[in-house]
Design a protein around this motif. Structure first.
Motif, PDB file in Angstrom:
ATOM      1  N   ARG A  18     -21.908  -6.531  -8.877  1.00  0.00           N
ATOM      2  CA  ARG A  18     -22.402  -6.806 -10.226  1.00  0.00           C
ATOM      3  C   ARG A  18     -22.024  -5.588 -11.057  1.00  0.00           C
ATOM      4  O   ARG A  18     -22.515  -4.489 -10.816  1.00  0.00           O
ATOM      5  CB  ARG A  18     -23.918  -7.004 -10.231  1.00  0.00           C
TER       6      ARG A  18
ATOM      7  N   LYS B 128     -25.016 -21.082 -12.631  1.00  0.00           N
ATOM      8  CA  LYS B 128     -26.118 -20.492 -13.396  1.00  0.00           C
ATOM      9  C   LYS B 128     -26.664 -19.237 -12.713  1.00  0.00           C
ATOM     10  O   LYS B 128     -27.871 -19.000 -12.711  1.00  0.00           O
ATOM     11  CB  LYS B 128     -27.261 -21.493 -13.581  1.00  0.00           C
ATOM     12  N   GLY B 129     -25.785 -18.485 -12.093  1.00  0.00           N
ATOM     13  CA  GLY B 129     -26.236 -17.243 -11.457  1.00  0.00           C
ATOM     14  C   GLY B 129     -26.859 -17.433 -10.095  1.00  0.00           C
ATOM     15  O   GLY B 129     -27.429 -16.498  -9.541  1.00  0.00           O
ATOM     16  N   ILE B 130     -26.793 -18.666  -9.574  1.00  0.00           N
ATOM     17  CA  ILE B 130     -27.353 -18.918  -8.239  1.00  0.00           C
ATOM     18  C   ILE B 130     -26.237 -19.383  -7.315  1.00  0.00           C
ATOM     19  O   ILE B 130     -25.461 -20.274  -7.658  1.00  0.00           O
ATOM     20  CB  ILE B 130     -28.491 -19.962  -8.287  1.00  0.00           C
TER      21      ILE B 130
ATOM     22  N   GLU C  26     -30.096 -15.713  -5.518  1.00  0.00           N
ATOM     23  CA  GLU C  26     -30.048 -15.492  -6.963  1.00  0.00           C
ATOM     24  C   GLU C  26     -29.212 -14.248  -7.236  1.00  0.00           C
ATOM     25  O   GLU C  26     -29.560 -13.148  -6.817  1.00  0.00           O
ATOM     26  CB  GLU C  26     -31.459 -15.278  -7.515  1.00  0.00           C
TER      27      GLU C  26
ATOM     28  N   GLU D 218     -22.254  -3.217 -17.814  1.00  0.00           N
ATOM     29  CA  GLU D 218     -21.470  -3.315 -19.047  1.00  0.00           C
ATOM     30  C   GLU D 218     -20.717  -2.007 -19.250  1.00  0.00           C
ATOM     31  O   GLU D 218     -21.272  -0.926 -19.046  1.00  0.00           O
ATOM     32  CB  GLU D 218     -22.409  -3.503 -20.247  1.00  0.00           C
TER      33      GLU D 218
ATOM     34  N   PHE E  90     -21.259 -21.515  -7.080  1.00  0.00           N
ATOM     35  CA  PHE E  90     -21.987 -20.525  -7.874  1.00  0.00           C
ATOM     36  C   PHE E  90     -22.253 -21.135  -9.232  1.00  0.00           C
ATOM     37  O   PHE E  90     -21.338 -21.468  -9.966  1.00  0.00           O
ATOM     38  CB  PHE E  90     -21.160 -19.244  -8.011  1.00  0.00           C
TER      39      PHE E  90
ATOM     40  N   PRO F  44     -27.743 -13.144 -10.588  1.00  0.00           N
ATOM     41  CA  PRO F  44     -27.370 -13.190 -12.000  1.00  0.00           C
ATOM     42  C   PRO F  44     -26.373 -12.092 -12.338  1.00  0.00           C
ATOM     43  O   PRO F  44     -26.535 -10.952 -11.922  1.00  0.00           O
ATOM     44  CB  PRO F  44     -28.699 -12.965 -12.729  1.00  0.00           C
ATOM     45  N   GLY F  45     -25.344 -12.468 -13.061  1.00  0.00           N
ATOM     46  CA  GLY F  45     -24.367 -11.480 -13.504  1.00  0.00           C
ATOM     47  C   GLY F  45     -23.322 -11.101 -12.487  1.00  0.00           C
ATOM     48  O   GLY F  45     -22.470 -10.269 -12.769  1.00  0.00           O
ATOM     49  N   ALA F  46     -23.360 -11.727 -11.318  1.00  0.00           N
ATOM     50  CA  ALA F  46     -22.338 -11.410 -10.320  1.00  0.00           C
ATOM     51  C   ALA F  46     -21.050 -12.144 -10.680  1.00  0.00           C
ATOM     52  O   ALA F  46     -21.071 -13.191 -11.320  1.00  0.00           O
ATOM     53  CB  ALA F  46     -22.814 -11.817  -8.932  1.00  0.00           C
ATOM     54  N   ASP F  47     -19.947 -11.576 -10.279  1.00  0.00           N
ATOM     55  CA  ASP F  47     -18.655 -12.170 -10.565  1.00  0.00           C
ATOM     56  C   ASP F  47     -18.272 -13.098  -9.410  1.00  0.00           C
ATOM     57  O   ASP F  47     -18.064 -12.636  -8.297  1.00  0.00           O
ATOM     58  CB  ASP F  47     -17.629 -11.041 -10.726  1.00  0.00           C
ATOM     59  N   PRO F  48     -18.182 -14.420  -9.664  1.00  0.00           N
ATOM     60  CA  PRO F  48     -17.902 -15.336  -8.556  1.00  0.00           C
ATOM     61  C   PRO F  48     -16.541 -15.084  -7.892  1.00  0.00           C
ATOM     62  O   PRO F  48     -16.373 -15.328  -6.706  1.00  0.00           O
ATOM     63  CB  PRO F  48     -17.969 -16.718  -9.194  1.00  0.00           C
TER      64      PRO F  48
ATOM     65  N   ARG G 133     -31.757  -3.812 -15.317  1.00  0.00           N
ATOM     66  CA  ARG G 133     -30.957  -4.627 -14.407  1.00  0.00           C
ATOM     67  C   ARG G 133     -30.199  -3.708 -13.467  1.00  0.00           C
ATOM     68  O   ARG G 133     -29.623  -2.717 -13.896  1.00  0.00           O
ATOM     69  CB  ARG G 133     -29.986  -5.504 -15.202  1.00  0.00           C
ATOM     70  N   SER G 134     -30.208  -4.057 -12.202  1.00  0.00           N
ATOM     71  CA  SER G 134     -29.490  -3.213 -11.250  1.00  0.00           C
ATOM     72  C   SER G 134     -28.039  -3.687 -11.184  1.00  0.00           C
ATOM     73  O   SER G 134     -27.723  -4.825 -11.469  1.00  0.00           O
ATOM     74  CB  SER G 134     -30.150  -3.275  -9.879  1.00  0.00           C
TER      75      SER G 134
END
Lengths: 132, 132
Positions: free
Chosen positions: B67, B109-111, B43, B70, B107, B45-49, B83-84
Motif C-alpha cells: 500500500r 472495493k478494497g476487499i 480488507e 501518497e 479485488f 483498502p488502497g492496495a494496488d491489485p 492510514r498505514s
C-alpha cells in the motif's frame, strides 16, 4: 503505530444522528494533507463504492457516511473471522478557507478521496509594503 | 434484530473460541468454508491489485502486496496521518491441499476474495456399503 492499531476501530461515539440500521459503525482511518490549492482527505473504507457513500456538508461540518452490505457466499459458512463488516461514519469541521462549492469526491479500491479546494480569497497574497 | 439479540450473538462469538476477532496481523482475514472450497477474504483498502501476489504451496496460502503512501510534492504536508502504508505479507495454513491451478482471486472495493478449491486427490472419498 502499535500493531493493534492496524485493524479498524469501532466508533465509540458515532456522529450525532439517530441510526435506523442495526449495524456496527466504524471510524474510517483518515489521512489529511494540504497542497497549495487544496486540502485532500483520504479515508480507508473497504466495501464502499461511489454509490454507497454519502457526503453531507452542513454549515462547515463535512459528514462522511458509508454503508456496507454484509458479504455472504451462498452455501458457505463463516468459519474464522478477524474482521467484521459495518458502516463508516466520521465528521470533520472544515476551515473557513474552503470553497464549499468546489468539493470533489471519488472512491477507488475502498479509499474515499475528497478534494477540498481553497477559496480564492484565502489564497496567500503578497502584501506590498509602501514606503513611508 | 433487537439489540439484546445482537449483544448475545457478540458474546457467543467472543466466548466460542471458534473465531478470534481483532487479529494483530495485517491484513485481517475472514474464512468461509464451502463443500469443496474455501473463500478467504481480506480488507485491503488502497492496495494496488496489480502488485498483489497470491501464492499457494501445498496447504499454505501467502498473500503479499503493498500500500503506497501518497507522494507529496514540495510544500505539501500532512495534517493527519492515520492510514498505514508499506509492504504486507501474510501466510495462512489451510485445512486441505489446494488445487493451485484453479485458485481465483477478485479485488473489489478494497476487499480481496480468494477462492481456493480443494485438490481432487485430497477430497474425502465416500465408501459405499454393500448390503449382504
Amino acid at each position: 503505530m502499535k500493531e493493534q492499531d492496524l485493524q479498524k476501530q469501532t466508533a465509540s461515539n458515532p456522529v450525532e444522528m439517530e441510526r435506523t440500521r442495526n449495524r456496527k459503525v466504524y471510524v474510517p482511518r483518515v489521512d489529511i494533507y494540504e497542497t497549495k490549492e487544496s486540502i485532500v482527505l483520504l479515508a480507508d473504507m473497504p466495501g464502499v463504492d461511489e454509490g454507497s457513500v454519502d457526503i453531507v456538508l452542513e454549515k462547515n461540518v463535512l459528514a462522511i457516511n458509508g454503508t456496507v452490505e454484509p458479504v455472504s457466499f451462498p452455501g458457505h459458512n463463516l468459519v474464522y473471522a478477524e474482521y467484521d463488516t459495518g458502516d463508516y461514519q466520521r465528521a470533520f469541521t472544515l476551515p473557513e478557507e474552503i470553497d464549499q462549492n468546489r468539493i470533489e469526491a471519488t472512491v477507488k479500491n475502498g479509499v474515499l478521496r475528497v478534494v477540498l479546494q481553497k477559496a480564492e480569497k484565502s489564497k496567500a497574497r503578497k502584501i506590498a509594503i509602501k514606503a513611508a | 434484530m433487537p439489540e439484546v439479540q445482537r449483544l448475545q450473538r457478540e458474546m457467543n462469538r467472543l466466548f466460542s473460541g471458534v473465531s478470534q476477532p481483532f487479529s494483530q496481523d495485517f491484513p485481517a482475514i475472514n474464512v468461509w468454508s464451502g463443500e469443496s472450497e474455501i473463500v478467504v477474504s481480506a480488507e485491503l483498502p488502497g492496495a494496488d491489485p496489480d502488485g498483489m501476489e497470491i501464492s499457494v504451496v501445498g496447504e499454505s496460502l501467502t498473500l503479499s502486496g503493498v500500500r503506497n503512501p501518497e507522494a507529496l510534492k514540495e510544500g505539501e504536508n500532512y495534517h493527519r496521518q492515520e492510514r498505514s502504508s508499506g509492504r504486507f505479507s501474510r501466510t495462512l495454513q489451510l485445512p486441505f491441499r489446494v488445487d493451485a491451478a484453479n485458485v481465483a482471486a477478485r479485488f473489489e472495493k478494497g476487499i480481496l476474495h480468494i477462492t481456493l478449491p480443494r485438490a481432487e486427490a485430497d477430497k474425502p472419498r465416500k465408501i459405499s456399503i454393500k448390503a449382504e
